[in-house]
Design a protein around this motif. Structure first.
Motif, mmCIF file in Angstrom:
data_model
loop_
_atom_site.group_PDB
_atom_site.id
_atom_site.type_symbol
_atom_site.label_atom_id
_atom_site.label_comp_id
_atom_site.label_asym_id
_atom_site.label_seq_id
_atom_site.Cartn_x
_atom_site.Cartn_y
_atom_site.Cartn_z
ATOM 1 N N VAL A 189 56.890 106.211 36.597
ATOM 2 C CA VAL A 189 56.003 105.750 35.531
ATOM 3 C C VAL A 189 56.848 105.545 34.269
ATOM 4 O O VAL A 189 57.612 106.427 33.878
ATOM 5 N N GLU A 190 56.702 104.385 33.632
ATOM 6 C CA GLU A 190 57.517 104.075 32.457
ATOM 7 C C GLU A 190 57.064 104.916 31.276
ATOM 8 O O GLU A 190 55.911 104.840 30.848
ATOM 9 N N ARG A 191 57.979 105.707 30.722
ATOM 10 C CA ARG A 191 57.641 106.634 29.651
ATOM 11 C C ARG A 191 57.012 105.909 28.454
ATOM 12 O O ARG A 191 56.007 106.347 27.920
ATOM 13 N N GLY A 192 57.640 104.787 28.057
ATOM 14 C CA GLY A 192 57.168 104.068 26.866
ATOM 15 C C GLY A 192 55.800 103.417 27.062
ATOM 16 O O GLY A 192 55.137 103.052 26.092
ATOM 17 N N GLY A 193 55.367 103.298 28.328
ATOM 18 C CA GLY A 193 54.084 102.647 28.593
ATOM 19 C C GLY A 193 52.902 103.603 28.539
ATOM 20 O O GLY A 193 51.744 103.182 28.619
ATOM 21 N N ILE A 194 53.147 104.911 28.396
ATOM 22 C CA ILE A 194 52.065 105.908 28.388
ATOM 23 C C ILE A 194 51.374 105.904 27.025
ATOM 24 O O ILE A 194 52.005 106.161 26.006
ATOM 25 N N MET B 76 49.064 102.138 30.072
ATOM 26 C CA MET B 76 49.089 103.179 31.097
ATOM 27 C C MET B 76 48.506 104.476 30.521
ATOM 28 O O MET B 76 48.901 104.907 29.440
ATOM 29 N N ARG B 77 47.526 105.068 31.241
ATOM 30 C CA ARG B 77 46.937 106.354 30.839
ATOM 31 C C ARG B 77 47.356 107.401 31.849
ATOM 32 O O ARG B 77 47.362 107.126 33.050
ATOM 33 N N VAL B 78 47.623 108.577 31.359
ATOM 34 C CA VAL B 78 47.934 109.679 32.264
ATOM 35 C C VAL B 78 46.755 110.645 32.277
ATOM 36 O O VAL B 78 46.161 110.923 31.224
ATOM 37 N N GLY B 79 46.383 111.128 33.439
ATOM 38 C CA GLY B 79 45.319 112.121 33.569
ATOM 39 C C GLY B 79 45.814 113.305 34.366
ATOM 40 O O GLY B 79 46.486 113.132 35.391
ATOM 41 N N LEU B 80 45.499 114.510 33.903
ATOM 42 C CA LEU B 80 45.907 115.735 34.600
ATOM 43 C C LEU B 80 44.677 116.556 34.967
ATOM 44 O O LEU B 80 43.729 116.644 34.192
ATOM 45 N N ASP B 81 44.726 117.149 36.137
ATOM 46 C CA ASP B 81 43.717 118.118 36.560
ATOM 47 C C ASP B 81 44.435 119.451 36.714
ATOM 48 O O ASP B 81 45.132 119.669 37.704
ATOM 49 N N VAL B 82 44.311 120.298 35.689
ATOM 50 C CA VAL B 82 45.018 121.578 35.681
ATOM 51 C C VAL B 82 44.149 122.615 36.392
ATOM 52 O O VAL B 82 43.164 123.108 35.828
ATOM 53 N N ILE C 38 45.230 103.560 40.187
ATOM 54 C CA ILE C 38 46.188 104.674 40.136
ATOM 55 C C ILE C 38 47.558 104.147 40.580
ATOM 56 O O ILE C 38 47.715 103.672 41.709
ATOM 57 N N THR C 39 48.546 104.231 39.671
ATOM 58 C CA THR C 39 49.868 103.660 39.975
ATOM 59 C C THR C 39 50.920 104.743 40.209
ATOM 60 O O THR C 39 52.042 104.418 40.591
ATOM 61 N N GLY C 40 50.570 106.001 39.953
ATOM 62 C CA GLY C 40 51.505 107.083 40.215
ATOM 63 C C GLY C 40 50.739 108.375 40.372
ATOM 64 O O GLY C 40 49.672 108.554 39.773
ATOM 65 N N ARG C 41 51.238 109.280 41.208
ATOM 66 C CA ARG C 41 50.538 110.558 41.416
ATOM 67 C C ARG C 41 51.531 111.622 41.810
ATOM 68 O O ARG C 41 52.352 111.388 42.713
ATOM 69 N N VAL C 42 51.481 112.767 41.135
ATOM 70 C CA VAL C 42 52.332 113.895 41.512
ATOM 71 C C VAL C 42 51.497 115.178 41.482
ATOM 72 O O VAL C 42 50.425 115.223 40.864
ATOM 73 N N ARG C 43 52.002 116.208 42.154
ATOM 74 C CA ARG C 43 51.371 117.540 42.126
ATOM 75 C C ARG C 43 52.421 118.573 41.793
ATOM 76 O O ARG C 43 53.572 118.437 42.245
ATOM 77 N N ALA D 67 54.224 117.920 33.937
ATOM 78 C CA ALA D 67 53.492 116.971 34.779
ATOM 79 C C ALA D 67 53.777 115.536 34.321
ATOM 80 O O ALA D 67 53.968 114.633 35.148
ATOM 81 N N VAL D 68 53.819 115.335 32.998
ATOM 82 C CA VAL D 68 54.108 113.994 32.480
ATOM 83 C C VAL D 68 55.550 113.606 32.835
ATOM 84 O O VAL D 68 55.827 112.484 33.285
ATOM 85 N N GLU D 69 56.471 114.578 32.684
ATOM 86 C CA GLU D 69 57.875 114.326 33.063
ATOM 87 C C GLU D 69 57.983 113.974 34.545
ATOM 88 O O GLU D 69 58.750 113.085 34.923
ATOM 89 N N ALA D 70 57.208 114.672 35.373
ATOM 90 C CA ALA D 70 57.263 114.441 36.820
ATOM 91 C C ALA D 70 56.761 113.028 37.159
ATOM 92 O O ALA D 70 57.284 112.372 38.070
#
Lengths: 310, 310
Positions: B54-59, B1-7, B23-28, B45-48
């Motif tokens: 989203v499984e923390r250990g999978g990031i 699992m990769r996390v991407g942020l658009d700040v 895309i398996t999860g999305r927050v704003r 954002a990662v916490e959200a």
């Protein structure tokens, strides 16, 4: 040993390049006219290299740089009007007679590869800006030519940079080529001279106002092309070649002055240090022929890889 | 699992992407101000995302797209003025708190990668043209971002295309951004409105001559950027995103009409079929966040290869 040819409108330049990239043989001959004439020129150029001491059996590939449109990966030359060619599969016509693989590339693209190699394979990203009859560029990144989607990469000559500028032969107004192409300048200058651009520059030095306006346009167009190449492809260096590069410092001083003047009010543009990123291809460098040899070597390698892995 | 942020200047978009690119999860969430605020936003954002399932250990990695200058291969963000950041090593500041590798990319470059992925990884060469407060582009070839020599690849916003055009904030005259950037249009329109570009377009529809001139400039600037991207990098498609892309057909119809009108006299330009090569990024597409996740994945892979082979 790779052979590279630069088939120009009047002369053909031919080089032999060894595995280390060193030019070990070089000849020049007149270019024939039309499909048959050009095919014969290619065969004759290889023979002339052999006559000059290149070992026939050592030739592994022949690469040909040509004016006109060459679709990426194809050996069809289209619209090479100065050579009397509408559509010619040059590899199909010459490879059987030469007995080695033949590949074809647009001459400006080939010269871009060659100019990069002549810089000592410095790596990074560079553009070759050809100022000849027309204006076009080739972009090389880490020794590889940027081909793009449809074979129009580097066609900066037909980007319009002045809505009130002169009409271009392409139909648009204010194209880089309409400001800085040798044919466009000769047409706008209008005075018969063996070297119209030089005649115009001499007249500008004598304070002829029409010549001064054309000289300013020449520098403005080249500077625009440099900015476009740096701000779109972020090339480290723009190497200027082609017929107008024979103007030497008269061209480069003017281009650098225009780059400085146009950046005077812009901290961002000044931060790009454009005047220091423009270089002149050394006079007489066989960039296009050398690059054509490299294209030939690369294509042969790709084909071999396809055979082995495909 | 990769996390991407658009700040972004006001909001931060965060996505989680699985190995297949879905895309398996999305927050704003709202973006904090200054270095500390932005660092906290990245962690939040990662916490959200974790709170959203989203499984923390999978990031495995976090990629961040940010306004401002990001030198290729670096995680330093420079001159992100809208976020109150002068110089911040975002990876150094967040990776220890997140426990995974963090990589950073300019938001427009990240969006280019994301827009390419949203096209289904069609391959080939495409450009993403961001029409927001400013104008900039990113070029992607076969899924890889064109980085260039000094981090200015795709800065087509500051190419001057009209020597008599309006002054740009960069100090030059007639830049693409001075014609088509949201801030430049708002400044030239001068009328207070929550959405000045929309207000200007509405006034142009009511035949306000000043608005009509600004609308024409908007379309001229975007068309110039499209021509520059096609004729320099030979991109197959130009995908338009950024705030002004919310104008939808009002923007695209005008751009296509201008591309057709400017090519009317030029067989060469018509042969490029530019109106058909311009696309709008679908509204609400998380292109920058998705692209940032891909940047993170690619950087992690590069690092691993360096460790294994270096």
């Amino acid at each position: 040993m790779r052979v590279g040819l630069d088939v120009g409108g009047t002369k053909t330049d031919a080089v032999a390049v060894d595995a280390a990239g060193t030019i070990t043989g070089r000849v020049r001959l007149a270019t024939g006219w039309g499909p048959d004439g050009v095919v014969q020129t290619v065969v004759d150029a290889v023979e002339a290299l052999v006559a000059a001491g290149v070992e026939r059996g050592g030739i592994q590939s022949v690469g040909v740089g040509m004016p006109g449109q060459v679709h990426p990966g194809s050996s069809h030359v289209l619209h090479a009007v100065n050579l009397g060619i509408a559509d010619l599969d040059l590899a199909a016509a010459t490879a059987p007679r030469l007995g080695v693989p033949v590949s074809v590339e647009n001459d400006v693209k080939a010269a871009a590869l060659g100019a990069d190699a002549l810089r000592g394979g410095a790596g990074g990203t560079m553009a070759f800006l050809n100022l000849g009859t027309g204006v076009a560029a080739g972009i090389v990144s880490d020794g590889t030519l940027w081909t793009g989607a449809h074979g129009t990469a580097g066609e900066v000559g037909h980007i319009a940079v002045d809505p009130h500028g002169p009409i271009c032969t392409c139909g648009q107004r204010g194209c880089v080529e309409a400001l800085s192409g040798g044919a466009a300048i000769a047409r706008r200058w209008g005075r018969p001279a063996p070297l119209p651009v030089l005649d115009m520059l001499d007249a500008a030095d004598r304070a002829d106002p029409h010549a001064q306006a054309l000289r300013a346009d020449l520098m403005i167009g080249v500077s625009a092309a440099v900015r476009i190449l740096v701000l779109t492809a972020d090339v480290d260096v723009v190497v200027i070649g082609g017929g107008l590069s024979g103007l030497g410092d008269r061209l480069m001083d003017g281009v650098r002055a225009e780059l400085e003047a146009s950046a005077a009010a812009s901290e961002f543009m000044r931060s790009l240090h454009l005047p220091g990123r423009v270089q002149l291809l050394p006079a007489g460098s066989p960039a296009a022929a050398l690059g054509a040899a490299l294209v030939g070597a690369a294509r042969e390698r790709d084909t071999r890889e396809t055979v082995f892995h495909g």
